[in-house]
Design a protein around this motif. Structure first.
Motif, PDB file in Angstrom:
ATOM      1  N   CYS A 176     -20.522  37.918  54.743  1.00  0.00           N
ATOM      2  CA  CYS A 176     -19.137  38.087  55.175  1.00  0.00           C
ATOM      3  C   CYS A 176     -18.641  36.783  55.808  1.00  0.00           C
ATOM      4  O   CYS A 176     -19.302  36.226  56.684  1.00  0.00           O
ATOM      5  CB  CYS A 176     -19.068  39.226  56.184  1.00  0.00           C
ATOM      6  SG  CYS A 176     -17.471  39.444  56.955  1.00  0.00           S
ATOM      7  N   THR A 178     -16.035  36.404  57.635  1.00  0.00           N
ATOM      8  CA  THR A 178     -15.437  36.604  58.957  1.00  0.00           C
ATOM      9  C   THR A 178     -16.481  36.513  60.067  1.00  0.00           C
ATOM     10  O   THR A 178     -16.260  35.875  61.087  1.00  0.00           O
ATOM     11  CB  THR A 178     -14.744  37.986  58.998  1.00  0.00           C
ATOM     12  OG1 THR A 178     -13.825  38.062  57.909  1.00  0.00           O
ATOM     13  CG2 THR A 178     -14.000  38.185  60.308  1.00  0.00           C
ATOM     14  N   CYS A 179     -17.640  37.138  59.846  1.00  0.00           N
ATOM     15  CA  CYS A 179     -18.662  37.189  60.901  1.00  0.00           C
ATOM     16  C   CYS A 179     -19.883  36.352  60.527  1.00  0.00           C
ATOM     17  O   CYS A 179     -20.883  36.367  61.229  1.00  0.00           O
ATOM     18  CB  CYS A 179     -19.085  38.629  61.163  1.00  0.00           C
ATOM     19  SG  CYS A 179     -19.863  39.407  59.728  1.00  0.00           S
ATOM     20  N   CYS A 229     -17.741  43.900  62.961  1.00  0.00           N
ATOM     21  CA  CYS A 229     -16.769  43.037  62.274  1.00  0.00           C
ATOM     22  C   CYS A 229     -15.808  43.920  61.484  1.00  0.00           C
ATOM     23  O   CYS A 229     -16.235  44.814  60.761  1.00  0.00           O
ATOM     24  CB  CYS A 229     -17.539  42.104  61.343  1.00  0.00           C
ATOM     25  SG  CYS A 229     -16.487  41.213  60.193  1.00  0.00           S
ATOM     26  N   CYS A 232     -16.318  43.763  57.369  1.00  0.00           N
ATOM     27  CA  CYS A 232     -17.504  44.241  56.640  1.00  0.00           C
ATOM     28  C   CYS A 232     -18.075  45.498  57.277  1.00  0.00           C
ATOM     29  O   CYS A 232     -19.152  45.940  56.889  1.00  0.00           O
ATOM     30  CB  CYS A 232     -18.566  43.146  56.584  1.00  0.00           C
ATOM     31  SG  CYS A 232     -19.194  42.682  58.218  1.00  0.00           S
TER      32      CYS A 232
HETATM   33 ZN    ZN Z   1     -18.191  40.648  58.759  1.00  0.00          ZN
END
Ligand code: ZN
Ligand code: ZN
Length: 393
Positions: A176, A178-179, A229, A232
């Motif tokens: 992911c 984002t994280c 997150c 995800c």
């Molecule tokens: Zn994530």
């Protein structure tokens, strides 16, 4: 509270003087009566009374609690008949084994048993490419490593020989963005599960048997994510399309598999990714064929060129090279050009083998035809007999 081994050796019903199917009320009444009679205040200095008082208290603490009483009854039923005297497993008692981490429904991962997901050709490629694709050591099935991925690519003959870089577009579970695969909301991070101290499993004892169970608190992952997150849902993985550039080493051959460590599917919650295997197909070339690191090419020549000798331009993987054809070269003879074959990974290159082949014109003009007749007469006058020895004059 977990069942105690002592439960199997104590009869709480007998201690309270009630039947095993006694009602909660009967148990309460029996306990009160005995507690009053046996209380240390009423029996100063009476050790036997004190011991009985303790047993009665313990019996009531279990039988007086419906949940504990159920557990106690269950335990005694399972271990009845002496099974708990050390041969529980042989009797097929369901508790007679130690469970390992088979949470998640998937059991253990076979690929982890064998040290990696790459089957078959993976090892060969690994040898071929030396230490480039060393496998990462894997010690645990948890958190789950990503699956291996398979991809294919088709290369032009000359790109495969010289080495190239190809872009592959893969749609697969990927870390992911984002994280960065941790599963925790950006700005936070996962913490060690306090229930299992990061082990992912908890042990408890029941009778003689030790149970190892996945930690319920963290689903066996060993870590807890307080704020998942949002992209995800805490898995650390999202399915997306990514483009990766794959460096194809020089000299790959049709059908070879190239292993790219860590480029497979992302692992869950920060676990290692799987590997990517790229199977290479190589298109044929209009001019060259290949045998290992050597290249072969058939060179059309005129009768004049192989008789008189000539220097002819021959194609290579990299431009052309001037090849000297000596006079009186036989049709079909193969000449070697050293070092102009397929590059070797160890350095240097194979050779280029050039086979000359006389091209016969489909027709001749009047002048060439007249000259050819003249030539044929002169050749005979010279005494050239191509089928001499066959009895032909
Ligand atoms: Zn994530
Ligand atoms: Zn835990």
């Amino acid at each position: 509270m977990a069942p105690q081994r002592e439960w199997l050796e104590q009869d709480f019903y007998k201690d309270l003087g009630v039947a095993s199917d006694a009602s909660a009320d009967e148990i309460k009444k029996a306990y009160r009566k005995l507690a009053r009679e046996l209380h240390p205040d009423a029996n100063p200095g009476d050790a036997a009374a004190e011991a009985r008082f303790k047993r009665v208290s313990e019996a009531h603490s279990v039988l007086g609690d419906p949940a504990k009483r159920r557990e106690y009854d269950e335990t005694r039923r399972m271990f009845a008949g002496g099974a708990f005297r050390g041969n529980g497993g042989a009797n097929g008692f369901p508790g007679g084994y130690t469970r390992t981490t088979d949470f998640g429904g998937g059991g253990f991962d076979v690929s982890d048993l064998f040290g990696g997901g790459g089957a078959g050709g993976g090892a060969d490629i690994g040898d071929l490419f030396g230490g480039l694709f060393n496998r990462a050591p894997r010690t645990s099935t948890r958190p789950k490593r990503g699956n291996d991925l398979e991809a294919e690519t088709t290369l032009a003959f000359r790109d495969a020989a010289r080495g190239t870089t190809v872009s592959l577009s893969l749609t697969s579970p990927s870390p992911c963005t984002t994280c960065h695969g941790s599963g925790a909301k950006p700005g936070t991070s996962p913490r060690v599960c306090p229930t299992c101290n990061g082990a992912g499993v908890v042990s408890r004892n029941q009778g003689h048997f030790g149970f190892s169970e996945p930690c319920q608190d963290c689903q066996g992952t060993g870590s807890k994510i307080d704020e998942p997150c949002p992209d995800c849902a805490g898995n650390g993985v999202t399915v997306r399309t990514r483009t990766i550039n794959v460096r194809i080493p020089v000299g790959v051959e049709d059908g070879q598999r190239i292993r790219l460590a860590g480029q497979g599917e992302a692992g869950l919650r920060g676990a290692p990714s799987g590997d990517l295997y790229v199977t290479v197909h190589v298109s044929p070339d209009p001019v060259f064929t290949r045998s290992g690191n050597d290249l072969k090419v058939e060179l059309p020549v005129s009768f004049g060129e192989i008789m008189l000798g000539a220097t002819v331009s021959v194609p290579t993987l990299d431009g052309t090279v001037g090849l000297k054809i000596p006079p009186n070269t036989a049709d079909g003879r193969t000449l070697r050009v050293r070092g102009r074959g397929v590059p070797k990974r160890s350095g240097g290159a194979g050779d280029l083998f050039v086979t000359v082949k006389v091209a016969v014109p489909s027709s001749l003009g009047p002048e060439a035809l007249a000259k050819l007749r003249e030539y044929a007469d002169a050749e005979r006058a010279d005494g050239f007999r191509p089928r001499e020895g066959w009895g032909d004059q």
